[in-house]
Write a protein that holds these residues in place. Structure first.
Motif, PDB file in Angstrom:
ATOM      1  N   GLU A 140      37.194  44.054  32.557  1.00  0.00           N
ATOM      2  CA  GLU A 140      35.942  44.455  33.203  1.00  0.00           C
ATOM      3  C   GLU A 140      36.165  44.682  34.698  1.00  0.00           C
ATOM      4  OE1 GLU A 140      31.324  42.837  33.729  1.00  0.00           O
ATOM      5  OE2 GLU A 140      32.882  41.494  32.956  1.00  0.00           O
ATOM      6  N   LYS A 141      35.543  45.746  35.224  1.00  0.00           N
ATOM      7  CA  LYS A 141      35.560  46.031  36.649  1.00  0.00           C
ATOM      8  C   LYS A 141      34.197  45.698  37.242  1.00  0.00           C
ATOM      9  CE  LYS A 141      38.775  49.918  36.050  1.00  0.00           C
ATOM     10  NZ  LYS A 141      38.995  51.380  36.269  1.00  0.00           N
ATOM     11  N   HIS A 142      34.188  45.225  38.504  1.00  0.00           N
ATOM     12  CA  HIS A 142      32.944  44.859  39.169  1.00  0.00           C
ATOM     13  C   HIS A 142      32.712  45.755  40.390  1.00  0.00           C
ATOM     14  CE1 HIS A 142      32.779  41.219  36.679  1.00  0.00           C
ATOM     15  NE2 HIS A 142      34.064  41.076  36.933  1.00  0.00           N
ATOM     16  N   SER A 143      31.457  45.854  40.815  1.00  0.00           N
ATOM     17  CA  SER A 143      31.100  46.747  41.917  1.00  0.00           C
ATOM     18  C   SER A 143      31.712  46.322  43.246  1.00  0.00           C
ATOM     19  CB  SER A 143      29.577  46.817  42.054  1.00  0.00           C
ATOM     20  OG  SER A 143      29.042  45.514  42.285  1.00  0.00           O
ATOM     21  N   ASP A 144      32.047  45.020  43.397  1.00  0.00           N
ATOM     22  CA  ASP A 144      32.644  44.550  44.642  1.00  0.00           C
ATOM     23  C   ASP A 144      34.157  44.701  44.672  1.00  0.00           C
ATOM     24  OD1 ASP A 144      33.362  42.606  42.839  1.00  0.00           O
ATOM     25  OD2 ASP A 144      32.644  40.906  44.018  1.00  0.00           O
ATOM     26  N   ALA A 146      36.203  43.385  42.446  1.00  0.00           N
ATOM     27  CA  ALA A 146      36.823  42.343  41.626  1.00  0.00           C
ATOM     28  C   ALA A 146      37.040  42.864  40.206  1.00  0.00           C
ATOM     29  CB  ALA A 146      35.953  41.099  41.614  1.00  0.00           C
ATOM     30  N   LYS A 147      37.987  42.249  39.504  1.00  0.00           N
ATOM     31  CA  LYS A 147      38.243  42.592  38.103  1.00  0.00           C
ATOM     32  C   LYS A 147      38.425  41.315  37.295  1.00  0.00           C
ATOM     33  CE  LYS A 147      40.143  47.134  39.160  1.00  0.00           C
ATOM     34  NZ  LYS A 147      41.308  48.042  39.114  1.00  0.00           N
ATOM     35  N   THR A 148      37.954  41.367  36.047  1.00  0.00           N
ATOM     36  CA  THR A 148      37.959  40.192  35.182  1.00  0.00           C
ATOM     37  C   THR A 148      38.632  40.506  33.858  1.00  0.00           C
ATOM     38  OG1 THR A 148      35.904  39.340  36.141  1.00  0.00           O
ATOM     39  CG2 THR A 148      36.521  38.491  33.981  1.00  0.00           C
ATOM     40  N   TRP A 150      38.542  39.085  30.232  1.00  0.00           N
ATOM     41  CA  TRP A 150      37.789  38.198  29.344  1.00  0.00           C
ATOM     42  C   TRP A 150      38.601  37.949  28.085  1.00  0.00           C
ATOM     43  CZ3 TRP A 150      33.517  35.728  30.815  1.00  0.00           C
ATOM     44  CH2 TRP A 150      32.773  36.257  31.888  1.00  0.00           C
ATOM     45  N   THR A 167      39.042  35.965  36.913  1.00  0.00           N
ATOM     46  CA  THR A 167      38.646  36.962  37.907  1.00  0.00           C
ATOM     47  C   THR A 167      39.479  36.842  39.180  1.00  0.00           C
ATOM     48  OG1 THR A 167      36.365  36.948  37.088  1.00  0.00           O
ATOM     49  CG2 THR A 167      36.726  37.837  39.302  1.00  0.00           C
ATOM     50  N   THR A 169      39.484  38.611  43.066  1.00  0.00           N
ATOM     51  CA  THR A 169      38.636  39.329  44.009  1.00  0.00           C
ATOM     52  C   THR A 169      39.495  39.854  45.158  1.00  0.00           C
ATOM     53  OG1 THR A 169      36.826  37.840  43.454  1.00  0.00           O
ATOM     54  CG2 THR A 169      36.588  39.098  45.485  1.00  0.00           C
TER      55      THR A 169
END
Length: 303
Positions: A140-144, A146-148, A150, A167, A169
């Motif tokens: 998963e990619k995040h708007s800030d 960061a990547k996770t 799972w 995660t 950051t």
């Protein structure tokens, strides 16, 4: 090491790792309810049981996932229970967990095969039943930025489920874990959840407990010692002269240190020569226990 990563990278790759193969699992169901495994039930059904490790080593290809930023490189093996295989501090080229270059199982797991090194994530008991089996994962990619990664696992014996997010950051030099547990069954279920990092040790290694940990004890509280300076007998060793048992070099036999209570949130180890180590941080209201284990600075441990 040159830090060429900007932001956070999360990618899948292939690794070739020398591997000692295992024999085929027992084809008939084994129940083993009356077997005692590390103080709890040794039952395994419906998991298959492996009882043979082969002497032959082969080059085996694994699917790996690498989560990386400018500070850290974390390598996961979803095919081996989702363990962290390598955790590298890129600022000083220091592997802050033990990087085992060979996959060599031993028959110490609940269903047989278990390997040392990296970080093993254990649930719902001890060295988890499927620690040597593939688990599901997604990225998963995040708007800030960061990547996770799972990863999730459903326990075949009890039906409970765990989902863990790892995660990284941008501009942060730590790995964050978020754990979620579900019990979709109609009855209450108990579980353990603990991370089991292996760390490299030498004469400069020290176990780091919070300052309010003044005593440690064995499994089942069969033996108790003051800490960090032992002044009596612990694990049948005479420390009456006053020995700093937080120092790896001073402990000659396999020894565990368990602390039942602390008002602090951290636990770790430190190499005074390399000025590097590992720090684990968790809310002590949620994760109250603290434990470390050494094989001992003696012939048995070194072997």
């Amino acid at each position: 090491m040159i830090n060429t990563i900007t932001g956070v990278s999360l990618k899948e790759t292939k690794l070739v790792i020398p591997t000692y193969q295992t024999g085929k699992p027992e084809k008939n169901p084994m129940f083993l309810e009356k077997r005692v495994y590390q103080g709890s039930s040794g039952k395994v059904y419906p998991f298959p049981v492996t009882e043979k490790i082969l002497d032959k080593k082969v080059d085996q290809k694994y699917n790996a996932v690498i989560l990386e930023n400018q500070y850290l490189q974390i390598m996961f093996l979803p095919e081996l229970g989702g363990r962290i295989y390598r955790a590298l501090d890129k600022t000083n080229n220091y592997d802050f967990v033990y990087y085992n270059h060979v996959i060599k199982p031993a028959l110490v797991g609940l269903t047989g095969s278990w390997i040392s090194g990296g970080i093993e994530f254990n649930w719902p008991q001890h060295h988890r039943p499927d620690t040597f089996s593939p688990i599901e994962y997604r990225m998963e990619k995040h708007s800030d930025g960061a990547k996770t990664l799972w990863m999730s696992d459903t326990d075949a014996m009890y039906g409970t489920k765990v989902t863990v997010g790892f995660t990284l950051t941008p501009d942060k030099a730590y790995l964050k874990l978020d754990e979620y547990f579900k019990n979709p069954t109609s009855i209450p279920q108990t579980f353990l959840w603990w991370a089991n990092p292996a760390v490299p040790v030498n004469d400069n290694t020290q176990s780091i407990f919070p300052p309010d940990v003044t005593a440690v004890f064995d499994h089942g509280k069969r033996a108790v010692s003051t800490f960090p300076i032992a002044t009596g007998e612990y694990y049948k060793m005479d420390y009456s002269s006053g020995v700093d048992i937080s120092r790896y070099k001073n402990v000659p036999v396999p020894t565990s240190y368990m602390a039942a209570h602390s008002e602090y949130d951290f636990l770790g180890n430190y190499d005074h020569e390399k000025q590097a180590g590992l720090l684990h941080v968790a809310d002590h209201h949620v994760s109250p226990g603290k434990k470390q284990w050494t094989w001992g600075n003696g012939d048995f441990g070194k072997s």
